[in-house]
Design a protein around this motif. Structure first.
Motif, PDB file in Angstrom:
ATOM      1  N   LYS A  65      84.374  22.697   4.547  1.00 27.52           N
ATOM      2  CA  LYS A  65      84.882  22.329   5.862  1.00 27.52           C
ATOM      3  C   LYS A  65      85.452  23.590   6.522  1.00 27.52           C
ATOM      4  O   LYS A  65      85.659  24.602   5.842  1.00 27.52           O
ATOM      5  CB  LYS A  65      85.966  21.255   5.728  1.00 27.52           C
ATOM      6  CG  LYS A  65      85.440  19.925   5.205  1.00 27.52           C
ATOM      7  CD  LYS A  65      86.555  18.904   5.115  1.00 27.52           C
ATOM      8  CE  LYS A  65      86.017  17.567   4.606  1.00 27.52           C
ATOM      9  NZ  LYS A  65      87.098  16.549   4.487  1.00 27.52           N
ATOM     10  N   PRO A  66      85.723  23.546   7.840  1.00 27.74           N
ATOM     11  CA  PRO A  66      86.247  24.752   8.509  1.00 27.74           C
ATOM     12  C   PRO A  66      87.469  25.362   7.838  1.00 27.74           C
ATOM     13  O   PRO A  66      87.565  26.581   7.708  1.00 27.74           O
ATOM     14  CB  PRO A  66      86.571  24.244   9.924  1.00 27.74           C
ATOM     15  CG  PRO A  66      85.566  23.168  10.151  1.00 27.74           C
ATOM     16  CD  PRO A  66      85.419  22.485   8.825  1.00 27.74           C
ATOM     17  N   VAL A  67      88.409  24.533   7.365  1.00 23.23           N
ATOM     18  CA  VAL A  67      89.599  25.085   6.709  1.00 23.23           C
ATOM     19  C   VAL A  67      89.212  25.808   5.417  1.00 23.23           C
ATOM     20  O   VAL A  67      89.750  26.879   5.096  1.00 23.23           O
ATOM     21  CB  VAL A  67      90.646  23.970   6.431  1.00 23.23           C
ATOM     22  CG1 VAL A  67      90.096  22.898   5.501  1.00 23.23           C
ATOM     23  CG2 VAL A  67      91.923  24.563   5.881  1.00 23.23           C
TER      24      VAL A  67
ATOM     25  N   ASP B  48      90.981  20.307  11.690  1.00 25.93           N
ATOM     26  CA  ASP B  48      89.602  20.719  11.951  1.00 25.93           C
ATOM     27  C   ASP B  48      89.505  21.532  13.240  1.00 25.93           C
ATOM     28  O   ASP B  48      88.828  22.562  13.277  1.00 25.93           O
ATOM     29  CB  ASP B  48      88.716  19.479  12.045  1.00 25.93           C
ATOM     30  CG  ASP B  48      87.243  19.829  12.103  1.00 25.93           C
ATOM     31  OD1 ASP B  48      86.694  20.219  11.054  1.00 25.93           O
ATOM     32  OD2 ASP B  48      86.644  19.723  13.191  1.00 25.93           O
ATOM     33  N   ARG B  49      90.220  21.091  14.292  1.00 21.10           N
ATOM     34  CA  ARG B  49      90.146  21.769  15.582  1.00 21.10           C
ATOM     35  C   ARG B  49      90.686  23.204  15.494  1.00 21.10           C
ATOM     36  O   ARG B  49      90.064  24.135  15.989  1.00 21.10           O
ATOM     37  CB  ARG B  49      90.927  20.964  16.632  1.00 21.10           C
ATOM     38  CG  ARG B  49      90.821  21.538  18.046  1.00 21.10           C
ATOM     39  CD  ARG B  49      91.423  20.613  19.081  1.00 21.10           C
ATOM     40  NE  ARG B  49      92.866  20.473  18.931  1.00 21.10           N
ATOM     41  CZ  ARG B  49      93.481  19.388  18.469  1.00 21.10           C
ATOM     42  NH1 ARG B  49      92.758  18.334  18.086  1.00 21.10           N
ATOM     43  NH2 ARG B  49      94.799  19.336  18.374  1.00 21.10           N
TER      44      ARG B  49
ATOM     45  N   ARG C 243      88.447  25.503  13.100  1.00 20.96           N
ATOM     46  CA  ARG C 243      87.148  25.864  13.668  1.00 20.96           C
ATOM     47  C   ARG C 243      87.286  27.151  14.485  1.00 20.96           C
ATOM     48  O   ARG C 243      86.373  27.989  14.510  1.00 20.96           O
ATOM     49  CB  ARG C 243      86.604  24.728  14.540  1.00 20.96           C
ATOM     50  CG  ARG C 243      86.086  23.544  13.749  1.00 20.96           C
ATOM     51  CD  ARG C 243      85.613  22.429  14.659  1.00 20.96           C
ATOM     52  NE  ARG C 243      84.355  22.799  15.287  1.00 20.96           N
ATOM     53  CZ  ARG C 243      83.167  22.609  14.737  1.00 20.96           C
ATOM     54  NH1 ARG C 243      83.069  22.087  13.526  1.00 20.96           N
ATOM     55  NH2 ARG C 243      82.074  22.954  15.367  1.00 20.96           N
TER      56      ARG C 243
ATOM     57  N   PRO D  56      93.874  15.025  10.314  1.00 23.24           N
ATOM     58  CA  PRO D  56      92.633  15.764  10.009  1.00 23.24           C
ATOM     59  C   PRO D  56      91.950  16.360  11.237  1.00 23.24           C
ATOM     60  O   PRO D  56      91.403  17.467  11.172  1.00 23.24           O
ATOM     61  CB  PRO D  56      91.750  14.711   9.337  1.00 23.24           C
ATOM     62  CG  PRO D  56      92.702  13.725   8.761  1.00 23.24           C
ATOM     63  CD  PRO D  56      93.865  13.680   9.716  1.00 23.24           C
ATOM     64  N   GLN D  57      91.988  15.645  12.359  1.00 19.05           N
ATOM     65  CA  GLN D  57      91.328  16.146  13.569  1.00 19.05           C
ATOM     66  C   GLN D  57      91.964  17.437  14.057  1.00 19.05           C
ATOM     67  O   GLN D  57      91.281  18.355  14.512  1.00 19.05           O
ATOM     68  CB  GLN D  57      91.383  15.088  14.687  1.00 19.05           C
ATOM     69  CG  GLN D  57      90.623  13.811  14.385  1.00 19.05           C
ATOM     70  CD  GLN D  57      91.474  12.822  13.588  1.00 19.05           C
ATOM     71  OE1 GLN D  57      92.578  13.154  13.138  1.00 19.05           O
ATOM     72  NE2 GLN D  57      90.954  11.610  13.424  1.00 19.05           N
TER      73      GLN D  57
ATOM     74  N   THR E 220      79.642  24.801   8.218  1.00 27.21           N
ATOM     75  CA  THR E 220      80.692  23.986   8.832  1.00 27.21           C
ATOM     76  C   THR E 220      80.384  23.666  10.293  1.00 27.21           C
ATOM     77  O   THR E 220      81.173  22.990  10.954  1.00 27.21           O
ATOM     78  CB  THR E 220      82.049  24.714   8.760  1.00 27.21           C
ATOM     79  OG1 THR E 220      81.931  26.000   9.387  1.00 27.21           O
ATOM     80  CG2 THR E 220      82.507  24.892   7.319  1.00 27.21           C
TER      81      THR E 220
END
Length: 364
Positions: free
Chosen positions: A280-282, A200-201, A204, A196-197, A48
């Protein structure tokens, strides 16, 4: 009288050096366990791009090591119990500290331990080469079983004890899959209105915590699996006056697995992080959290489970929530076959090693 004393002293020195050899091989197994299972700790956080590969292995190795200061040695004390008739191969003398007779010289039972370790090491190296994540715990158990059968025939195997082990080859990934999928659904629902941003933030950052928790659980579970071997061997050699697991043995085992993680088995990292499903990070957070919860719970209960099976199941669960086709089920099938073959192949190798040792260097 002098000659008899000299012979006993020679046997004692031989036993001492052989004990050192067994302890060194046990620590090598721990190192390779960390090297082989580094993928379990860092694959998702690397794939990721939350951490670079070099930073990720340092992060994982640190938490592998600090696990030495918690959770005790419950797994070390339960490893392998109920699976092999230890009285038939006298492993209770070496592994359980129940010796009532002074041991002089090397016994065939020590060859069982050494051969078991070699079988586990062999399978770890082969599967690393092919990039297949397998259970080092099952390789070690299979190795002991094979060497024990080579010494004392099939009567040494306790079939009832193997039921749970074989069952958990399938239960561990299933539990990981269900926990990973459930957590992924819950997180997706909770964050359904987030852009989504933002998702993701946040994740992470959260994935750093989940990766640390998983590495901590990995260290607390897997590092213990050779502590009993080292302590029992030192006891049988007379280095320890009574059987217990000294804290310096705990530190050595955790240091070995931490250094192995630091070296990183990159072939398996690619399999776990990229070839099973896209993470993905999640998703990485959900897979690692599900696996960490399973590992920490079983470590507290003293149950030696496969860290590899658990995290692989978590990754598959996360991928299947997105859509079933997101999981590369062909790769998953190859991994499951490797899991099934782990115990019999490591057992066959250990049996062969035992026969070679016993023929070249006959022991009592």
């Amino acid at each position: 009288m002098i000659a008899a004393g000299s012979a006993i002293a020679t046997k004692a020195r031989t036993m001492l050096w052989f004990a050192v050899l067994i302890c060194a091989v046990a620590l090598l197994f721990d190192f390779l366990n960390g090297f082989h299972d580094a993928a379990n700790s860092i694959a998702t956080v690397v794939s990721t791009r939350v951490l670079s590969p070099r930073v990720a292995v340092v992060w994982a190795a640190f938490f592998n090591f600090v696990a030495a200061f918690s959770f005790g040695t419950a797994v070390a004390k339960t490893m392998g119990k109920g699976m092999i008739r230890m009285d038939a191969v006298n492993l209770y003398v070496i592994l359980a500290g129940l010796d009532h007779v002074k041991i002089h010289g090397i016994r065939a039972d020590h060859y069982v331990i050494l051969a078991g370790l070699v079988g586990g090491i062999f399978w770890d190296i082969v599967t690393w080469y092919w990039g297949l994540p397998v259970s080092s715990s099952h390789a070690l158990i299979g190795g002991y079983a094979g060497a024990a059968v080579a010494k004392a025939s099939w009567g040494v195997i306790l079939l009832n004890g193997w039921t749970k082990t074989v069952l958990f080859i399938f239960l561990s990934p299933t539990i990981g899959l269900l926990l990973g999928a459930t957590l992924m659904v819950a997180v997706s629902w909770f964050c359904r209105r987030w852009p989504p941003q933002r998702v993701d933030r946040y994740f992470r950052k959260l994935q750093l915590i989940s990766a640390a928790a998983y590495s901590f659980g990995h260290g607390s579970n897997d590092a213990q699996k050779t502590m009993g071997i080292v302590a029992g061997t030192l006891f049988s050699a007379g280095i320890l006056k009574q059987f217990y697991i000294p804290f310096w043995v705990v530190l050595m085992a955790h240091a070995a697995i931490g250094l192995g993680t630091l070296a990183g088995g990159w072939r398996i990292v690619k399999t776990m992080g990229m070839r099973i499903t896209k993470i993905k990070p999640v998703g990485g957070f959900c897979a690692e959290t599900a696996a960490a919860a399973s590992l920490l719970g079983t470590a507290l209960a003293g149950i030696p489970v496969s860290t590899t099976h658990t995290i692989a199941g978590g990754i598959m669960g996360v991928g299947s929530v997105q859509r079933l086709s997101a999981v590369r089920w062909g790769m998953a099938r190859n991994i499951v076959w490797a899991w099934i073959l782990t115990i019999p192949i490591s057992g066959l190798v250990s049996a062969a090693v035992f026969q070679i040792l016993h023929r070249l260097f006959p022991a009592a």
